[in-house]
Design an enzyme around this catalytic site. Sequence first.
Site, PDB file in Angstrom:
ATOM      1  N   ARG A 235       0.853  -1.184   0.000  1.00 55.48           N
ATOM      2  CA  ARG A 235       0.000   0.000   0.000  1.00 55.48           C
ATOM      3  C   ARG A 235       0.886   1.229   0.000  1.00 55.48           C
ATOM      4  O   ARG A 235       1.879   1.296   0.736  1.00 55.48           O
ATOM      5  CB  ARG A 235      -0.947   0.011   1.199  1.00 55.48           C
ATOM      6  N   GLU A 264      -2.944   7.590  -4.418  1.00 57.00           N
ATOM      7  CA  GLU A 264      -3.369   7.137  -5.759  1.00 57.00           C
ATOM      8  C   GLU A 264      -4.693   7.773  -6.165  1.00 57.00           C
ATOM      9  O   GLU A 264      -5.591   7.908  -5.355  1.00 57.00           O
ATOM     10  CB  GLU A 264      -3.531   5.612  -5.761  1.00 57.00           C
ATOM     11  N   HIS A 282      -0.172   0.207 -10.496  1.00 59.59           N
ATOM     12  CA  HIS A 282      -0.903  -0.692  -9.589  1.00 59.59           C
ATOM     13  C   HIS A 282      -1.425  -1.920 -10.348  1.00 59.59           C
ATOM     14  O   HIS A 282      -2.628  -2.186 -10.391  1.00 59.59           O
ATOM     15  CB  HIS A 282      -2.060   0.054  -8.913  1.00 59.59           C
TER      16      HIS A 282
END
Length: 316
Positions: A235, A264, A282
């Site tokens: 993360r 993000e 991602h």
Amino acid sequence: MKIVVTRPIPEVGIEMLKQAGHEVLVLPHDRPCTRTELLAATEAAQGVLTMLTDKIDGEFLQQRPGVKAIANYAVGYNNIDIAACQARGVCVSNTPDVLTDATAEVAWTLLMMAARRAGEGERMVRARQWSGWGPMQFQGMCVLGQTIGIIGAGRIGTRVAQMGKGFGMRVIYVHQRESEAMVQLDARRVELPELLKDADFVSIHVPLTANTRHLVGTKELQTMKKTAVLINTARGPVVDEAALVEALKSKIIFAAGLDVYEEEPKIHPGLFALENVVMLPHIGSATVHARNEMSQLAADNLLAMLRGERGKTQIV
């Protein structure tokens, strides 16, 4: 029952929900839905298949009291207030296991690219600026036989360590308790400062919690070797992105490979100017096989929870 899927996912899961006889609404936009869109779509819904970008908190649950089950299309679930769901009797599931290999592969993609300066080299070739082989050109870091430090020895961290053994690497790891799977790899459990000091490659695999936010910041980066490579496929907020920019710019560490970001889809602007960072959008779980398995598992969990049964990977 009415089920809302907050973003298009592989069709296998959608078909499972439809074949079970439920009314299924799939939001059509291939982007995170807004709060307004989420609330509008879930009116009178009993089940929601959510993405990591969907914030499910107490306020949402209060406004949508009919929601009984939430299936998160991700292994992480930091977007969901688990305590609020428990208080209201709302079931929650995630999709672990099925994306372990895919995410571990991307961690290794980033590791190899960052170590061998592959991103920097490809940019030169694409820009038609490469003048040919040179003995001093693009010297990177050796992987074979080096030490890899795993922060978080869960499913994905363990798989990355197993792959590292194929490169003859020494494995050290940080985890709340000793891992039997890591013991079988002759890995050694250490505290974080020792891992950062000794590892040639540091790969992050912890969930995002209050304790792991900015787990790696200025102090930790300064502890690492100047030749070290940092990899994050967990993360984004686990790493202080501003501190990482300064560490890369000042050559405090050799390089970094990132698949996740602190805010993000926003990325710290300082990263774009750096050659010693590899950035991916991602894509940790982005294989056809893994995404289909995630779709199927999320749907299976949701159907079970709506029937009053326990989902295969139900959290609460």
